[in-house]
Design an enzyme around this catalytic site. Structure first.
Site, mmCIF file in Angstrom:
data_model
loop_
_atom_site.group_PDB
_atom_site.id
_atom_site.type_symbol
_atom_site.label_atom_id
_atom_site.label_comp_id
_atom_site.label_asym_id
_atom_site.label_seq_id
_atom_site.Cartn_x
_atom_site.Cartn_y
_atom_site.Cartn_z
ATOM 1 N N LYS A 22 0.832 -1.212 0.000
ATOM 2 C CA LYS A 22 0.000 0.000 0.000
ATOM 3 C C LYS A 22 0.863 1.257 0.000
ATOM 4 C CE LYS A 22 -1.621 1.576 4.037
ATOM 5 N NZ LYS A 22 -1.470 2.964 4.470
ATOM 6 N N ASN A 23 1.816 1.330 0.937
ATOM 7 C CA ASN A 23 2.554 2.587 1.090
ATOM 8 C C ASN A 23 3.547 2.839 -0.036
ATOM 9 O OD1 ASN A 23 1.063 3.178 3.313
ATOM 10 N ND2 ASN A 23 2.646 2.652 4.811
ATOM 11 N N CYS A 123 -4.740 13.193 12.475
ATOM 12 C CA CYS A 123 -5.388 11.899 12.269
ATOM 13 C C CYS A 123 -5.291 11.115 13.566
ATOM 14 C CB CYS A 123 -4.764 11.154 11.105
ATOM 15 S SG CYS A 123 -3.257 10.327 11.515
ATOM 16 N N ARG A 128 0.670 14.764 13.092
ATOM 17 C CA ARG A 128 1.170 14.565 11.719
ATOM 18 C C ARG A 128 1.256 15.852 10.896
ATOM 19 N NH1 ARG A 128 -1.094 8.992 9.320
ATOM 20 N NH2 ARG A 128 0.873 8.970 8.219
ATOM 21 N N ASP A 313 4.642 0.810 11.968
ATOM 22 C CA ASP A 313 3.448 0.138 11.426
ATOM 23 C C ASP A 313 3.332 -1.320 11.866
ATOM 24 O OD1 ASP A 313 2.738 2.456 10.173
ATOM 25 O OD2 ASP A 313 3.405 1.853 8.176
ATOM 26 N N ARG A 405 -8.754 -0.242 4.134
ATOM 27 C CA ARG A 405 -7.811 0.734 3.571
ATOM 28 C C ARG A 405 -6.445 0.102 3.321
ATOM 29 N NH1 ARG A 405 -7.537 6.139 6.854
ATOM 30 N NH2 ARG A 405 -6.207 6.520 5.074
#
Ligand code: EPU
Length: 427
Positions: A22-23, A123, A128, A313, A405
């Site tokens: 994803k990233n 968030c 952030r 993560d 997501r």
């Protein structure tokens, strides 16, 4: 809203295929804005965030074509083409849904000489800020203005000169924006203390395939010689090292034996090191990494850090695993200030965790029990799934749009490996 129901206690075994990262995908997609020619990305995961980013790309006049793959296949092939930019504005309504939208700032500025992007806001995992994104673009020669909740970046007449910048703290996103800008600058730029995450290497490799000149890829000090134009290409997105690490924790907590197909050892070395210290067997095979756990889990002390350190993560998922270790572990979160939102939810399942600032003390427990839980971010939600796999009875995880997501067909992959898991739609 959909929820996931897990009846815990099933041992995972078999193969779990690892999707495209994803990233990485979220920084490779905006590269299509850097060229008039088509950019084809292979192995794109099917995720809400990727769909959202592709939608954002149409805002600037980029067309998107998905190649005819069967819906059951993993890894989409998507071609994006922006022969002409029709807008350089990323509006609030699109940006607020997805923080990664800030990654269009650099490419739009580099290609069109200007970009106006809504400020993303905070968030669930912290404040952030994007100050480093703006500072590095300024160092490359951009003029930056903030007004009405938007940031406007503009190149001077004659284009961006390029320049040098030392990051005071390592930032993945700011390094990505800087790279996507510097590749089309008039001169040479040097980035010191840049992020070295494998996703950054993936971005550099794509940019080079498009015609960029970048030296010392993979190091923290990058030199970028600006080129006049970039070209289209076809590129395969790297495997998702965080998805792989998450399923490794899932396999381990159930005492399972699972091959993570497509996972790469080097990119997840810190996670594998942590797992081995916990007593989990991690073997590199030809097609992936095999995770086996057949003995007691040992407590460890872990601290997150920029790559090659332990990824923030992975913190929540490892914490879920350590809830079942024989003894007390200490986790320290050094990247985000508010990333323990899963702790009270894990406690509802019987975990015994104390937090103080950035430290969490995890006292291993003999048993956890299923409960109704929900989490406010992606990795926190995954930690609840992992705990649910080992808990007695039924766990209901709500707010699973977070999982959608970032984890492609999560319940399908886990069910294939033997988990008793299902998604229930809204009654
Ligand atoms: N920071 C600043 N100013 C900035 C930018 C960052 O102070 O301008 C701070 C952040 O607040 C944070 C630290 O620097 O404390 C690191 O943030 P970074 O910029 O590296 O994070 P990011 O680029 O916003 C990406 C991933 C995150 C991952 C972090 C750290 C994407 C789309 N997101 O975020 O992934 O946690 O790097 O590795 O690549 C996730 O996938 O669940 C996720 C949150």
């Amino acid at each position: 809203m959909d929820k996931i129901i897990i009846r815990g206690g099933k041992r995972l075994s078999g193969t779990i295929p690892i999707s495209g990262a994803k990233n990485a995908a979220l920084t490779l997609i905006p590269c299509a804005l850097l060229t008039e020619e088509p950019l084809t990305l292979r192995n794109l995961p099917r995720l809400a965030d990727i769909d959202g980013f592709q939608h954002l790309m149409t805002q600037f006049g980029a067309s998107t074509t998905v190649a005819g793959k069967r819906p059951e296949d993993f890894g989409r092939v998507v071609t994006m083409e922006a022969p002409r930019l029709t807008s350089t504005v990323a509006p609030y309504d699109l940006v607020r849904k997805m923080r990664a939208s800030i990654l269009v700032l650099g490419p739009l500025l580099a290609r069109a000489g200007e970009a106006t992007v809504s400020l993303p806001g905070g968030c669930a995992i912290g404040n952030r800020p994007i100050d480093l994104h703006l500072k590095v673009l300024e160092a490359l020669g951009a003029e930056i203005e903030l007004a009405q909740g938007y940031v406007r970046a503009a190149a001077p007449d004659g284009g961006l000169p390029g320049g040098d910048f030392t990051f005071p703290v390592v930032s993945v996103g700011a390094t990505e924006n800087a790279l996507m800008t510097a590749v089309l600058a008039n001169g040479t730029s040097r980035l010191f203390n840049a992020a070295r995450e494998p996703e950054i290497v993936d971005l550099c490799n794509l940019l080079v395939a498009m015609g960029a000149e970048i030296e010392d890829i993979g190091s923290g000090d990058l030199t970028i010689h600006g080129v006049k134009r970039l070209f289209g290409t076809t590129y395969k997105v790297m495997p998702d090292r965080i998805e792989a690490g998450s399923y490794a924790c899932a396999a381990a907590i159930t005492g399972g034996d699972v091959l993570l197909e497509g996972a790469k050892e080097k990119e997840m070395a810190a996670t594998l090191h942590a797992l081995r210290n916990i007593g989990v067997i991690c073997e590199v095979e030809k097609t992936g990494i095999r995770i086996t756990a057949d003995g007691p889990l040992k407590p460890v002390n872990l601290s997150t850090a920029p790559y090659p350190g332990l990824a923030t993560d992975m913190q929540a998922q490892l914490m879920a695993l350590l809830c079942r270790a024989e003894g007390t572990s200490v986790l320290t979160e050094t990247i985000f200030e508010n990333r323990y939102m899963h702790v009270p939810e894990l406690a509802r399942m019987g975990a015994h965790i104390e937090t103080s600032g950035r430290t969490a003390i995890v006292h291993g427990v003999d048993r956890m029990t299923g409960a109704e839980v929900m989490a406010t971010d992606l990795r926190a939600s995954m930690s609840l799934i992992i705990a649910g796999l080992a808990a007695e009875g039924e766990t209901q995880v709500r707010r699973i749009y977070h999982l959608d997501r970032g984890y492609e067909r999560l319940e399908e992959k886990l069910a294939q490996a033997g988990a008793d898991i299902e998604r229930i739609g809204d009654e």
